[in-house]
Motif scaffolding. Structure first.
Motif, mmCIF file in Angstrom:
data_model
loop_
_atom_site.group_PDB
_atom_site.id
_atom_site.type_symbol
_atom_site.label_atom_id
_atom_site.label_comp_id
_atom_site.label_asym_id
_atom_site.label_seq_id
_atom_site.Cartn_x
_atom_site.Cartn_y
_atom_site.Cartn_z
ATOM 1 N N THR A 1 64.059 35.352 44.440
ATOM 2 C CA THR A 1 64.925 34.992 43.323
ATOM 3 C C THR A 1 66.080 34.162 43.860
ATOM 4 O O THR A 1 66.807 34.606 44.745
ATOM 5 C CB THR A 1 65.497 36.263 42.654
ATOM 6 N N ARG A 2 66.186 32.970 43.338
ATOM 7 C CA ARG A 2 67.255 32.093 43.811
ATOM 8 C C ARG A 2 68.598 32.646 43.354
ATOM 9 O O ARG A 2 68.705 33.241 42.277
ATOM 10 C CB ARG A 2 67.047 30.696 43.216
ATOM 11 N N THR B 1 68.515 40.012 51.210
ATOM 12 C CA THR B 1 68.990 38.642 51.060
ATOM 13 C C THR B 1 68.215 37.736 52.017
ATOM 14 O O THR B 1 68.135 38.025 53.210
ATOM 15 C CB THR B 1 70.495 38.566 51.379
ATOM 16 N N ILE C 1 66.560 45.411 40.695
ATOM 17 C CA ILE C 1 65.136 45.123 40.688
ATOM 18 C C ILE C 1 64.601 45.445 39.299
ATOM 19 O O ILE C 1 64.847 46.534 38.771
ATOM 20 C CB ILE C 1 64.409 45.944 41.770
ATOM 21 N N ALA D 1 67.121 36.250 46.926
ATOM 22 C CA ALA D 1 67.009 37.679 47.174
ATOM 23 C C ALA D 1 65.581 38.105 46.881
ATOM 24 O O ALA D 1 64.920 37.522 46.025
ATOM 25 C CB ALA D 1 67.982 38.455 46.291
ATOM 26 N N LEU D 2 65.096 39.101 47.608
ATOM 27 C CA LEU D 2 63.740 39.572 47.362
ATOM 28 C C LEU D 2 63.701 41.095 47.419
ATOM 29 O O LEU D 2 64.626 41.732 47.920
ATOM 30 C CB LEU D 2 62.762 38.949 48.362
ATOM 31 N N ASN D 3 62.665 41.626 46.869
ATOM 32 C CA ASN D 3 62.502 43.069 46.775
ATOM 33 C C ASN D 3 61.580 43.544 47.883
ATOM 34 O O ASN D 3 60.400 43.213 47.918
ATOM 35 C CB ASN D 3 61.915 43.394 45.386
ATOM 36 N N ARG E 1 58.026 36.373 46.827
ATOM 37 C CA ARG E 1 58.653 35.832 45.627
ATOM 38 C C ARG E 1 60.170 36.016 45.782
ATOM 39 O O ARG E 1 60.658 37.132 45.919
ATOM 40 C CB ARG E 1 58.179 36.583 44.388
ATOM 41 N N GLU F 1 65.234 30.497 35.276
ATOM 42 C CA GLU F 1 65.643 31.632 36.093
ATOM 43 C C GLU F 1 66.205 32.726 35.201
ATOM 44 O O GLU F 1 66.860 32.450 34.211
ATOM 45 C CB GLU F 1 66.682 31.187 37.119
ATOM 46 N N ILE G 1 66.915 45.575 48.027
ATOM 47 C CA ILE G 1 67.152 44.157 47.813
ATOM 48 C C ILE G 1 67.560 43.525 49.131
ATOM 49 O O ILE G 1 68.458 44.002 49.823
ATOM 50 C CB ILE G 1 68.214 43.937 46.724
ATOM 51 N N GLY H 1 59.305 44.156 39.356
ATOM 52 C CA GLY H 1 59.458 44.133 40.801
ATOM 53 C C GLY H 1 60.288 42.981 41.327
ATOM 54 O O GLY H 1 60.552 42.906 42.514
ATOM 55 N N LYS I 1 73.101 47.297 41.806
ATOM 56 C CA LYS I 1 73.266 47.400 43.256
ATOM 57 C C LYS I 1 74.217 46.302 43.686
ATOM 58 O O LYS I 1 74.161 45.200 43.141
ATOM 59 C CB LYS I 1 71.913 47.213 43.951
ATOM 60 N N ALA J 1 74.899 41.363 48.477
ATOM 61 C CA ALA J 1 75.112 41.313 49.915
ATOM 62 C C ALA J 1 76.516 40.768 50.198
ATOM 63 O O ALA J 1 77.021 39.946 49.446
ATOM 64 C CB ALA J 1 74.057 40.420 50.566
ATOM 65 N N VAL K 1 63.640 40.587 41.849
ATOM 66 C CA VAL K 1 65.084 40.785 41.962
ATOM 67 C C VAL K 1 65.753 39.929 40.893
ATOM 68 O O VAL K 1 65.304 38.817 40.607
ATOM 69 C CB VAL K 1 65.568 40.357 43.364
#
Lengths: 877, 155
Positions: free
Chosen positions: B42-43, B63, A563, B54-56, B40, A457, B61, A567, A546, A549, A569
């Motif tokens: 992201t953990r 959650t 990002i 989280a994803l784009n 896709r 990761e 972004i 592309g 950014k 959450a 995150v």
């Protein structure tokens, strides 16, 4: 042109344009007090600025207009069309004057008596009188306008102008004033050139622009990323162009937000002046690098912390003149602000040449505030102690002044600076001064981050915290060493604590990279340097932080997310959070703190160490002074008695001890043995190999909690375990010689009398740990104290000793002072006092005898110590 | 969200339907921003269990919340990747991962029932009520309560 003048012209042109509008509106709503108030305020400002800049003509006109407006505002006059026209006329005159001012940078000669007279008359009478004299067109303005291609309105044209004016019924009563107005038409035909050169824009517009540029940069990054994988496309050239333009755009927008740091300092000279009066101190404020530019947003955020720090320097840092004189310093204290750029960051130093941080007071205060126990506080390094001032509610000021000392602030200072991704470092030297070093990013909008990978990761680490990257593993000079499973890296003679990102974040164990290579991101948070172990390191990327959450806010490990170019995150790691999670910054700060301490010469005397190896782990060391002999015994001669290895040695059985239970003595060949002798008894410590004998400034960097070890230190550039001899002595003795008279040996080595009570005073835990077992095996009942104060505390508590052994160099009260204190104390007056020190110059010894030491012995001269102690106690007994 | 539900008490309301472990769920259609296929993700280490990552989504972004995990259901099998419903909650976007997203249904108010008392407490917490449909029941997901993880942990 003078900046001030330029600004004035810009501002006034804007104000005048606004006034035109407002006045017309006022004419329509004559009873709107808010409108009137606004107009009055604008005119008043113009008048004030003109007066300030020394523009008497402008000021006089503005003043007369203001008079009229003031009366209107106060209800003494009513808003009539003629009143408005009159005011507008005076505004036009002002515009005229301004246009000349803009060309020549001076006010045109001439006067405006006619206009002022009419304005005043209106203010008195409430009606507009006819001009008494022939209209005076602004004389000096005319030639200048000629140069610029403007023609002064000929007198014959006035009628025409009057016509224009007359078309509006309201203008009728002032028809006579038209000539003056005539010139104004000319002026109105063009805008102020200076005003056109700069535009006032709301900050939010710029912020918005910046956000969009940030996004554009991200998108550009994405495109570039795609480009890297696709060779030979038509997009290469336009993309490069886009890349350039974007970079320039980013730079340009950034520039609009940049301001010199001097803006944040502007109020400081006044502050310092007031403080010096209030505190009765003489203070000289030096400001260097005021022109260093940084982001407006950042500037706003550091303004308060800076003010606070300067305030603190003045109040706590600097002494009153009398004290300064006593300390041999100039009466005037100096506070220096220094700002400069350094690698994409801005560094601001705030330093004073005052008394420095009172470490003892801070220690005591930390104990009083229950931030640390007494023994913890004493064991903390100076650097760690300094960190306490950043804790909330911490103040060592004896009294709260109106300036500072309330114990709020320093924690806020640190929090605010860390909030914007900055760091605060603290350096202090007692008697010399204190310096705060603040390092902050140039801008908050875009940060540079290092992309790393752990267990498959990816994470981003803000570049500001990263000091360097180290590759450890096969083929690399650097190797990760482990002490009790905790990983460390030897980095240029320092032991760097490591944290594994994998363990810290609880990443998927299945994905853990099975490589022999590890990358270490050397990270700095405040004064705490540590390494983050990762599997791979990619390049750095410009990222826009950014916020995470809200439901993830509790996870302290992340500063945000962003990002990436591809592309995806990515989570941005928060170095502060990692430092805190890796055992607490305060706790692990020892690595750096130790260095500072040894540099200051407070600790770490030179000791000759024997370095040896046994088993697989790190090299081990023991002070040579403790070893009687180095022997090699034949593996075959090792016998076993009661299941333990022994060897016949000089006609006696010598027990052999191993460092770790599983270690097997060699059956064949030569087995190196370290012989520790104590009187007639001796024991052997089995080792694999004797590596070296080195002289080192010994500093235990990491105290061990394993029995048999004092701790770890850097010896000959390697992290080395220092063994606790006492542990092995007692391991051998009670079992094998337990039945013998423990203190009955009549050997060559002098023995202490059984049960003599000895007090050992030494600030170094290492020496305490080393000497205490040695002295107890010699038969003394040893009590240790880590400072002179603590020792005197024992005296006050009613304890008695037969002999006191004291170190000389100790922080706080040193050995000499301690001796004097002991000698002047009724209870301990007669107690023999032996100095134990590395300071063995004749002058020192003389001084020692003078203050009342019974004897003076070089540190680590074991024989001499025991002999002297024996003699001293016998003599006393 | 809430006024949409009160509105539901009157006439018919529109719901985006979705299935999780063969159970039909619905979210008021106006609360839904997007419906996404497999993404896709992201953990996010150390995040609450329900947070898938989280994803784009077009530069924002988002959650991702695993609704299965939130409802104490076993994890999806590896072969089904699931779909996402993106909702806005206090200005932040959340992507709710469900097994499949179905059609938009207009449901009459008279088919609405309060939560039955026997419903699992963890389900009842996130359910805004139940619609009786032909042959099956639809559970209305309350997005706000679904995203309130802290209460979930306490429960």
């Amino acid at each position: 042109m003078d900046d001030l003048l330029r600004e004035f012209l810009t501002e006034t042109s804007e104000s005048l344009a606004l006034l035109d509008l407002e006045l017309v509106r006022l004419e329509q709503n004559p009873n709107d007090p808010a409108l009137l108030g606004n107009i009055f305020r604008i005119v008043h400002t113009i008048k004030g600025t003109c007066g300030f800049l020394g523009l008497p003509r402008l000021e006089a006109v503005a003043h007369a207009s203001e008079n009229v407006l003031g009366k209107v505002r106060d209800g003494e006059l009513v808003v009539t069309p003629d009143a408005v026209t009159l005011i507008l006329e005076s505004l036009d005159r002002i515009k005229n004057l301004l246009s000349v001012l803009e060309q020549t940078e001076t006010e045109p000669a001439g006067e405006d008596k006619d206009l002022i007279k009419r304005l005043n008359a209106f203010a008195e009478a409430g009606s507009v009188p006819a001009p008494v004299a022939a209209p005076a067109p602004v004389p000096a303005a005319a030639p200048v306008e000629d140069d610029m291609g403007f023609t002064p309105v000929p007198a014959a044209d006035t009628g025409k102008n009057m016509q224009i004016a007359a078309e509006e019924p309201v203008a009728e009563p002032v028809a006579a004033a038209a000539p003056a107005a005539a010139t104004s038409f000319a002026a109105e035909t063009r805008d102020s050139a200076v005003a056109a050169q700069s535009i006032r824009v709301g900050v939010d517009v710029l912020e918005n622009l910046m956000t969009m540029v940030s996004e554009l940069v991200l998108t550009r990054n994405q495109l570039l990323q795609i480009m890297r994988s696709q060779k030979d496309t038509d997009f290469v050239t336009p993309l490069q162009r886009l890349n350039h333009v974007t970079s320039e755009l980013q730079e340009g927008v950034m520039k609009t937000r940049m301001q010199p740091i001097g803006n944040a300092w502007a109020k400081l000279p006044r502050l310092v002046r007031d403080l010096s009066h209030e505190l009765n101190k003489k203070i000289d404020l030096q400001m260097l690098g005021a022109e260093t530019e940084l982001d407006r947003q950042v500037l706003e955020l550091i303004k308060d912390p800076l003010t606070h720090l300067v305030r603190n320097c003045a109040d706590h840092g600097l002494e009153v003149p009398a004290d300064r004189r006593a300390a041999g310093k100039a009466e005037t204290g100096r506070i220096t602000l220094n700002a400069f750029h350094e690698g994409g960051h801005i560094v601001i130093e705030i330093s004073d040449d005052g008394k420095g941080l009172p470490l003892d007071k801070i220690r005591a205060k930390a104990v009083a505030n229950k931030l640390a126990s007494e023994s913890e506080a004493a064991a903390l390094s100076d650097q760690q102690v300094m960190q306490f001032i950043f804790k909330a509610g911490f103040s060592t000021a004896a009294q709260v002044t109106s300036v500072s000392g309330r114990g709020v602030g320093m924690d806020v200072v640190r929090t605010n600076i860390e909030k914007i991704g900055g760091t605060v470092e603290l350096k202090s030297q007692l008697g010399k001064g204190t310096a705060f070093v603040i390092k902050i990013p140039l801008t908050l909008a875009i940060v540079s981050a290092l992309i790393v990978e752990a267990s498959g990761e990816r994470f981003a680490i803000p570049q500001i915290s990263v000091l360097e990257l180290v590759r450890a593993g096969a083929g690399s000079e650097s190797k990760i060493e482990r002490i009790n499973d905790a990983p460390f890296l030897r980095l240029r003679n320092r032991i760097l604590p490591l944290v594994s990102l994998h363990d810290l974040l609880g990443l998927d164990a299945a994905k853990k990279a099975n490589s022999t290579e590890t990358f270490i991101v050397v990270t700095q948070v405040g004064n705490y340097t540590f390494g983050i172990m990762v599997d791979r390191v990619f390049d750095t990327e410009e990222i826009v932080v950014k916020p995470v959450a809200p439901i993830l806010r509790d996870v302290g490990m992340f500063a945000g997310n962003t990002i990436l170019g591809d592309g995806s995150v990515i989570m941005i790691l928060d170095p502060n959070g990692i430092a805190a999670a890796s055992g607490g910054a305060a706790n692990a700060e020892s690595a750096h703190g130790a260095e500072t301490a040894s540099q200051a010469g407070l600790d770490g005397e030179r000791v000759t160490l024997l370095v040896f190896r046994t088993g697989q782990s790190a090299p081990k060391a023991v002070p040579l002074a403790l070893i009687a002999r180095l022997e090699e015994v034949d593996g075959k001669s090792i016998e076993y008695g009661d299941g333990r290895p022994v060897v016949q040695y000089r006609g006696r059985l010598m027990p052999l001890v191993t460092m770790d239970k599983s270690y097997e003595a060699k059956r064949e060949g030569r087995q190196p043995v370290l012989v520790f002798a104590d009187g007639v008894r001796s024991m052997g410590l089995l080792v694999d190999e004797i590596v070296d004998i080195v002289e080192e400034r010994l500093k235990i960097e990491l105290a061990a909690d394993r029995p048999g070890y004092v701790g770890s230190a850097i010896v000959a550039g390697k992290s080395t375990d220092i063994i606790d001899t006492g542990h092995y002595l007692t391991q051998a003795y009670p079992d094998w010689f337990g039945a013998m008279d423990r203190h009955g040996g009549n050997g060559a080595s002098p023995k202490g009398d059984p049960g003599k009570k000895l007090l050992l005073v030494d600030d170094s835990p290492f020496f305490r740990n080393l000497l205490a077992p040695l002295l107890s095996t010699a038969g003394y009942e040893v009590t240790t104290a880590e400072s002179a104060d603590q020792a005197l505390g024992l005296c006050d508590a009613g304890k008695d000793f037969d002999v006191i052994v004291s170190d000389i160099e100790m922080p706080g009260m040193d050995g000499f002072a301690f001796c004097e204190a002991v000698r002047s104390n009724a209870r301990w007056q007669e107690t023999p006092l032996v100095a134990l020190t590395s300071r063995t110059a004749p002058a020192d010894i003389d001084r020692g005898r003078r203050v009342g030491f019974t004897d003076y012995i070089a540190k680590l001269d074991r024989e001499a110590l025991l002999r002297t102690l024996s003699e001293t106690t016998r003599g006393a007994a | 969200m809430n006024d949409k539900l009160t509105h539901a008490a009157g006439a018919a309301s529109d719901f985006v339907t979705m299935t999780i472990a063969d159970q039909l769920f619905g979210i008021p259609v106006l609360a839904v921003q997007d419906v996404l296929g497999p993404q896709r993700i992201t953990r996010i280490p150390l995040a609450p269990r329900e947070v898938a990552g989280a994803l784009n989504l077009r530069g924002r972004i988002v959650t991702a919340i695993d609704v299965r995990s939130r409802l104490n259901l076993p994890a999806r099998t590896a072969d089904s990747q699931g779909m996402s419903v993106v909702v806005d909650h206090k200005g932040e976007l959340y992507s709710l991962i469900v097994d499949a997203v179905g059609e938009v249904m207009s449901l009459p108010a008279d088919a609405f029932e309060r939560n039955p008392a026997t419903l699992d407490p963890r389900w009842r917490e996130v359910s805004g009520g139940i619609y009786r449909l032909q042959g099956k029941l639809l559970v209305v997901l309350e997005v706000e309560r679904l995203l309130n993880m802290r209460r979930a942990e306490a429960a």
